[in-house]
Write an enzyme that holds these catalytic residues in place. Structure first.
Site, short mmCIF file in Angstrom:
data_model
loop_
_atom_site.label_atom_id
_atom_site.label_comp_id
_atom_site.label_asym_id
_atom_site.label_seq_id
_atom_site.Cartn_x
_atom_site.Cartn_y
_atom_site.Cartn_z
N ASN A 182 0.69 -0.93 0.06
CA ASN A 182 -0.34 0.23 -0.27
C ASN A 182 0.81 1.34 -0.17
OD1 ASN A 182 -1.92 -1.58 0.30
ND2 ASN A 182 -2.82 -1.07 1.72
N ASN A 240 -1.67 5.85 -1.77
CA ASN A 240 -0.50 6.09 -1.64
C ASN A 240 1.47 6.96 -2.78
OD1 ASN A 240 -1.80 6.37 0.58
ND2 ASN A 240 -1.03 4.49 1.54
#
Length: 385
Positions: A182, A240
């Site tokens: 992530n 992200n």
């Protein structure tokens, strides 16, 4: 033929089923310490074959979101012990995800207002932390410009992970999962479009690219054992500000092979399909991940594969029966259905989660989701039958 309700041996754990509750950030720790309310929440869901507790920062530096229960102070260890004790009383099994967000943080969260740290000094564009805005109000706010870790500091970060792993075992967890997905710190080292280093942790060679992750795995293995370690990855994910890169397949094949050689308990793969749009004509992320899983099956004889990503019960059973994965994770399913295992077993309908209460604090949308109540007519029929 195995399915979701088959037992499974994961490292040293005997799992009664293959249904996993994955790590789910819920912002329910007012002082960044796990509470009795959290203990209730997790114990309600202890029929899962395995619970992976929400990401727990290994240090203040590693924190990017307020109200997340850390695992680096004695008070936090004691808080987590409330959770593990409650889960164990309910005959559950639970590991904790160790988390360092890297550059996905904000100066308002960092000690003395310092910048976040990363593999780079480039900001994570369109990536939000959960901290205090310019008026002091708690809100999602753009990540601050980070500072690149020096080569020497990386050893210190690894020691922070090791101490967090020790703390996890002291707190009663059955093991730990490293959050290498992530777009957080490990991803910031793996991805050559983020990592612009020129030292031994640069991405110029595959050995250097994997070095930080593997050194951390090895160091933790030395203190708690390889059978208590899992790693979460998000191949091809873009959350992200983690952009696609050309040799992603080669990189993740190498990551999987190296982790398999270390005989860790599991690799937890998150498919981010649905979080972003693929370029026209590009291979779907799911297809690419499935190809990785098929290759890993041959490289990871002693390492289990967990899969998460918009799974249904039917699809999960297909992947398990086909031998592509060993365990299936259901995130939003467990948020709204503390009795998810029983609902799957009995074909009962699933409740839907209220997204507005994901990060609001308190019991609403957290511990107040009810278990399924069998209609009176159906219960009578079951008794008579």
């Amino acid at each position: 033929m195995p399915d979701l309700f088959s037992s499974f041996k994961l490292g040293g754990l005997e799992l009664p089923n293959r249904i996993v509750m994955p790590p789910l950030t819920r912002a329910r720790a007012p002082r960044d310490i796990a509470t009795q309310e959290m203990a209730l929440y997790y114990s309600q869901r202890a029929t899962a074959g395995l619970i992976i507790a929400e990401g727990s920062p290994i240090s203040n530096e590693g924190q990017g979101y307020l109200f997340n229960p850390g695992i680096f102070t004695p008070e936090q260890v004691n808080g987590w012990r409330l959770v593990t004790d409650a889960v164990k009383r309910a005959r559950g099994r639970i590991v904790v995800q160790l988390w360092h967000v890297g550059r996905v943080s904000h100066t308002s969260i960092q000690q003395y207002g310092q910048p976040p740290v990363s593999s780079t000094n480039r900001v994570a564009k369109n990536a939000n932390a959960f901290g205090r805005d310019a008026t002091g109000q708690i809100n999602f706010i753009p990540s601050s410009t980070p500072r690149a870790l020096t080569t020497g500091e990386i050893s210190r970060v690894i020691r922070d992970f090791v101490q967090a792993a020790r703390n996890a075992i002291e707190a009663g967890f059955d093991g730990v999962e490293l959050h290498a997905a992530n777009g957080y710190l490990f991803d910031q080292f793996l991805n050559p479009l983020i990592n612009d280093r020129i030292d031994r942790y640069a991405t110029t060679t595959m050995e250097n690219r994997l070095r930080f992750l593997l050194e951390t795995v090895d160091a933790i293995s030395d203190v708690i054992g390889h059978k208590r370690i899992g790693v979460r990855l998000s191949p091809y994910g873009t959350l992200n500000d983690c952009p696609h890169f050309d040799d992603a397949e080669e990189t993740y094949l190498a990551v999987g092979k190296a982790l398999g050689e270390r005989h860790i308990a599991y690799i937890h793969v998150m498919d981010q399909t649905g979080f972003f749009t693929m370029p026209a004509g590009a291979e779907s992320t799911s297809d690419a991940i499935h190809r990785l899983l098929r290759q890993w099956r041959g490289d990871l004889p002693q390492t289990a594969l967990i899969f998460a990503g918009s799974l249904t019960q039917v699809r999960a059973n297909e992947l398990i029966s086909n031998g592509l994965i060993d365990l299936a994770a259901f995130g939003q399913g467990f948020i709204a259905n503390p009795d998810l295992v029983a609902r799957f077993q009995n074909g009962w309908p699933l409740a839907l989660p209220n997204r507005k209460t994901f990060y609001t604090g308190g019991s609403v949308g957290y511990t107040d989701y009810p278990t399924y109540q069998v209609p009176l007519s159906d219960s009578r029929q079951m008794i008579n039958g």
